[in-house]
Scaffold this motif. Structure first.
Motif, PDB file in Angstrom:
ATOM      1  N   ARG A  17      10.054 -52.252 -14.826  1.00 39.21           N
ATOM      2  CA  ARG A  17       9.895 -51.284 -13.756  1.00 39.21           C
ATOM      3  C   ARG A  17      11.019 -51.455 -12.741  1.00 39.21           C
ATOM      4  O   ARG A  17      11.454 -52.577 -12.465  1.00 39.21           O
ATOM      5  CB  ARG A  17       8.544 -51.470 -13.046  1.00 39.21           C
ATOM      6  CG  ARG A  17       7.344 -51.171 -13.925  1.00 39.21           C
ATOM      7  CD  ARG A  17       7.243 -49.681 -14.233  1.00 39.21           C
ATOM      8  NE  ARG A  17       6.035 -49.381 -14.984  1.00 39.21           N
ATOM      9  CZ  ARG A  17       5.964 -49.380 -16.305  1.00 39.21           C
ATOM     10  NH1 ARG A  17       7.040 -49.689 -17.019  1.00 39.21           N
ATOM     11  NH2 ARG A  17       4.831 -49.089 -16.922  1.00 39.21           N
ATOM     12  N   ILE A  55       9.735 -47.504  -5.943  1.00 42.61           N
ATOM     13  CA  ILE A  55       8.362 -47.370  -5.447  1.00 42.61           C
ATOM     14  C   ILE A  55       8.374 -46.469  -4.211  1.00 42.61           C
ATOM     15  O   ILE A  55       9.201 -46.650  -3.312  1.00 42.61           O
ATOM     16  CB  ILE A  55       7.774 -48.748  -5.092  1.00 42.61           C
ATOM     17  CG1 ILE A  55       7.673 -49.611  -6.352  1.00 42.61           C
ATOM     18  CG2 ILE A  55       6.400 -48.603  -4.435  1.00 42.61           C
ATOM     19  CD1 ILE A  55       7.137 -50.998  -6.091  1.00 42.61           C
ATOM     20  N   TRP A 108      11.625 -51.628  -9.235  1.00 43.47           N
ATOM     21  CA  TRP A 108      10.851 -51.788  -8.006  1.00 43.47           C
ATOM     22  C   TRP A 108      11.464 -51.039  -6.831  1.00 43.47           C
ATOM     23  O   TRP A 108      10.787 -50.764  -5.842  1.00 43.47           O
ATOM     24  CB  TRP A 108      10.721 -53.276  -7.668  1.00 43.47           C
ATOM     25  CG  TRP A 108       9.959 -54.043  -8.705  1.00 43.47           C
ATOM     26  CD1 TRP A 108      10.466 -54.849  -9.666  1.00 43.47           C
ATOM     27  CD2 TRP A 108       8.537 -54.048  -8.888  1.00 43.47           C
ATOM     28  NE1 TRP A 108       9.459 -55.370 -10.451  1.00 43.47           N
ATOM     29  CE2 TRP A 108       8.260 -54.898  -9.990  1.00 43.47           C
ATOM     30  CE3 TRP A 108       7.472 -53.426  -8.237  1.00 43.47           C
ATOM     31  CZ2 TRP A 108       6.971 -55.129 -10.442  1.00 43.47           C
ATOM     32  CZ3 TRP A 108       6.184 -53.659  -8.687  1.00 43.47           C
ATOM     33  CH2 TRP A 108       5.945 -54.502  -9.778  1.00 43.47           C
ATOM     34  N   SER A 109      12.742 -50.696  -6.944  1.00 43.02           N
ATOM     35  CA  SER A 109      13.382 -49.973  -5.843  1.00 43.02           C
ATOM     36  C   SER A 109      12.934 -48.519  -5.769  1.00 43.02           C
ATOM     37  O   SER A 109      13.182 -47.837  -4.776  1.00 43.02           O
ATOM     38  CB  SER A 109      14.907 -50.027  -5.997  1.00 43.02           C
ATOM     39  OG  SER A 109      15.316 -49.359  -7.181  1.00 43.02           O
ATOM     40  N   TRP A 142      13.599 -51.201   0.036  1.00 42.66           N
ATOM     41  CA  TRP A 142      12.567 -51.976   0.722  1.00 42.66           C
ATOM     42  C   TRP A 142      13.016 -52.325   2.137  1.00 42.66           C
ATOM     43  O   TRP A 142      12.226 -52.323   3.073  1.00 42.66           O
ATOM     44  CB  TRP A 142      12.252 -53.254  -0.061  1.00 42.66           C
ATOM     45  CG  TRP A 142      11.481 -53.016  -1.327  1.00 42.66           C
ATOM     46  CD1 TRP A 142      11.704 -52.047  -2.258  1.00 42.66           C
ATOM     47  CD2 TRP A 142      10.362 -53.769  -1.795  1.00 42.66           C
ATOM     48  NE1 TRP A 142      10.812 -52.142  -3.287  1.00 42.66           N
ATOM     49  CE2 TRP A 142       9.969 -53.192  -3.032  1.00 42.66           C
ATOM     50  CE3 TRP A 142       9.668 -54.869  -1.313  1.00 42.66           C
ATOM     51  CZ2 TRP A 142       8.906 -53.685  -3.775  1.00 42.66           C
ATOM     52  CZ3 TRP A 142       8.607 -55.371  -2.050  1.00 42.66           C
ATOM     53  CH2 TRP A 142       8.227 -54.778  -3.266  1.00 42.66           C
TER      54      TRP A 142
END
Length: 241
Positions: A8, A13, A10-11, A41
């Motif tokens: 995945r 999301i 994650w950046s 994030w």
């Protein structure tokens, strides 16, 4: 046969989900690590900090404990304190510089209350200090010299100011209130910016107070006496048990 990857990014999301996660963090280390994951994030992290400053709110994180340093100065005058991290049960490398000649009382929002007593002149100076700020890290509060409870009891001891709490972070708000427990009889007094002296709360019920806190949702201070009775203090209204 087509393979499905479990990897995945994650950046990618969504920001509103990241903000929801950020609101649930209570450990300072996790809060900092959140902003260091990636650019997206970090953006959410910065936006949340900006919203907090605009709304004059403060994130409630798990506090650190102030403990004596590992090494004492050669002259025996300790001028610093170590920080103990409750989350990982370790002593942080960072040390807080505190004057050894002053009595220190913990408060909130990173601020400490320092009390310095001159026994010869009977002078009690009080100061807010935030050791984590590089600028504007001290705020002078009115001395206790003219406070009747102190003078009547001749309380030449650091217990004349047992505890003090803030209604807001002075770094983010100018309309904060400092509420303190004073004297051997545990009476309450408060200070607002612009006041020249501490203002005592004159009530026969509010004596022998052992603890006090501020609840932002009700905008009231709550005090507990030595018998377990709880009082709500509204500075714009009346005290109620």
């Amino acid at each position: 046969m087509e393979r499905f990857s479990l990897k995945r990014d994650w950046s990618e999301i969504p920001g509103h989900l990241l903000a929801n996660v950020l609101e649930r963090l209570i450990v300072a280390d996790d809060y900092v690590k959140f902003g260091a994951v990636c650019v997206s994030w970090r953006t959410v992290f910065a936006e949340e900090l900006g919203m907090m400053k605009m709304k004059k709110k403060h994130r409630h994180l798990l506090p650190f404990l102030l403990i004596p340093p590992h090494k004492e100065e050669k002259d025996g005058n300790t001028k610093s304190r170590s920080l103990y991290n409750l989350s990982n049960r370790r002593v942080c490398d960072f040390e807080v510089q505190l004057p050894h000649s002053k009595w220190c009382r913990g408060s909130c929002f990173g601020w400490l209350v320092n009390l310095e007593i001159d026994y010869y002149s009977n002078h009690y100076s009080v100061q807010l200090q935030n050791p984590f700020l590089s600028n504007n890290h001290t705020i002078d509060l009115p001395p206790l010299d003219n406070f009747e409870v102190i003078n009547e009891q001749l309380a030449k001891q650091p217990l004349c100011l047992k505890k003090a709490v803030l209604s807001a972070n002075p770094t983010l708000a100018d309309d904060y209130v400092v509420m303190a427990i004073m004297g051997d009889f545990g009476r309450l007094a408060f200070f607002k910016p612009g006041n020249k002296d501490w203002i005592p709360i004159d009530s026969n019920q509010l004596v022998h107070i052992t603890d006090i806190l501020y609840f932002s949702k009700t905008q009231k201070f709550y005090a507990v006496d030595d018998l377990g009775a709880v009082f709500a203090i509204d500075l714009q209204g009346e005290d109620e048990e």
